[in-house]
Scaffold this motif. Structure first.
Motif, PDB file in Angstrom:
ATOM      1  N   ASP A  80      52.403  33.210  46.811  1.00  0.00           N
ATOM      2  CA  ASP A  80      51.591  32.884  45.640  1.00  0.00           C
ATOM      3  C   ASP A  80      50.695  34.052  45.240  1.00  0.00           C
ATOM      4  N   ALA A  81      50.306  34.870  46.223  1.00  0.00           N
ATOM      5  CA  ALA A  81      49.466  36.038  45.966  1.00  0.00           C
ATOM      6  C   ALA A  81      50.365  37.265  45.856  1.00  0.00           C
TER       7      ALA A  81
ATOM      8  N   GLY B   6      44.083  34.768  42.200  1.00  0.00           N
ATOM      9  CA  GLY B   6      44.395  34.937  43.611  1.00  0.00           C
ATOM     10  C   GLY B   6      45.298  36.101  43.944  1.00  0.00           C
ATOM     11  N   HIS B   7      45.624  36.919  42.967  1.00  0.00           N
ATOM     12  CA  HIS B   7      46.509  38.051  43.212  1.00  0.00           C
ATOM     13  C   HIS B   7      45.727  39.280  43.683  1.00  0.00           C
ATOM     14  N   SER B   8      46.417  40.179  44.377  1.00  0.00           N
ATOM     15  CA  SER B   8      45.828  41.436  44.824  1.00  0.00           C
ATOM     16  C   SER B   8      46.089  42.488  43.750  1.00  0.00           C
TER      17      SER B   8
ATOM     18  N   VAL C  34      35.330  38.281  42.569  1.00  0.00           N
ATOM     19  CA  VAL C  34      36.626  38.719  43.105  1.00  0.00           C
ATOM     20  C   VAL C  34      36.577  40.217  43.393  1.00  0.00           C
TER      21      VAL C  34
END
Length: 239
Positions: free
Chosen positions: A24-25, A46-48, A71
């Protein structure tokens, strides 16, 4: 409102990549991401996210924006040509290339560098200025000679004072992506009507902004309207 069509496409490709990778990330690189208009919302999801941008002021604003949203977004100073030196090969699921190709010296080189970052099955999101829209806008401003110059100039520029060095048709963008090793997807028009509608019409009418977004979404793939959009967007996949 001006980026609704792009976000529609991004949500789709993010869902596809998450399903394909089982994560998901995702790892996302925003080349020329500036102050984080796309990067920070992606991090909130939620992503990098890593932003590469040549402007230290923009990276400082990115850091402030990310902090406000609670974030983390990594910021690296550099140009698109520096991507191979700053980041590892096969380190990204998705690379954003928004309003970058107009300004780099070597668009093919920039996209090729991005292709080296993208893992197999990953994608690049390209957003670039469209010369046809520029001709319309210059004509509406009464600058008829400049409008004609946009249509005849190979780079789609209206003159020495044009702040945008080059613009791209749908065919040109598709060709660039193919040459860089990507499989191009469908082209979508962005800001077809949004740059032409007076703001007073949006401010004074309840629901007008939402209706304009729905119109932009409906028109984004129309075979005629798409080609007069201020910007063109497409995704390229790496097999």
């Amino acid at each position: 409102m001006r980026t609704a069509v792009v976000w529609d496409a991004l949500r789709g490709v993010l869902a596809e990549l998450a399903a394909a990778t089982g994560r998901d990330a995702l790892d996302i690189v925003d080349a020329g991401g500036g102050t984080g208009g796309f990067a920070v919302p992606l991090a909130v999801l939620g992503h990098s996210v890593t932003v590469v941008d040549p402007s230290p002021d923009s990276l400082a604003a990115l850091e402030r924006r990310a902090k406000e949203k609670g974030v983390e977004v990594r910021g690296l100073q550099g140009d698109a040509a520096d991507l191979g030196d700053l980041l590892s090969r096969d380190s990204a699921d998705l690379v954003l290339c928004h309003s970058v190709l107009e300004y780099v010296e070597d668009p093919i080189g920039a996209l090729t560098a991005m292709a080296q970052l993208v893992r197999a099955g990953g994608a690049v999101s390209v957003l670039a200025a469209n010369p046809v829209a520029s001709a319309i806008h210059r004509a509406l401003a009464g600058q008829f000679d400049e409008a004609r110059s946009v249509l005849t100039d190979p780079a789609g520029s209206w003159g020495d004072r044009d702040p945008t060095p080059r613009r791209f048709t749908a065919d040109a963008l598709t060709g660039l992506l193919s040459t860089a090793g990507f499989v191009p997807g469908a082209v979508h028009g962005v800001r077809i009507f949004a740059d032409l509608v007076p703001s007073r019409l949006l401010d004074g009418e309840p629901g007008a902004a939402e209706a304009l977004v729905a119109l932009e979404q409906a028109a984004s793939t129309h075979p005629v309207l798409r080609d007069i959009a201020t910007q063109l967007h497409l995704l390229g996949h790496l097999q």
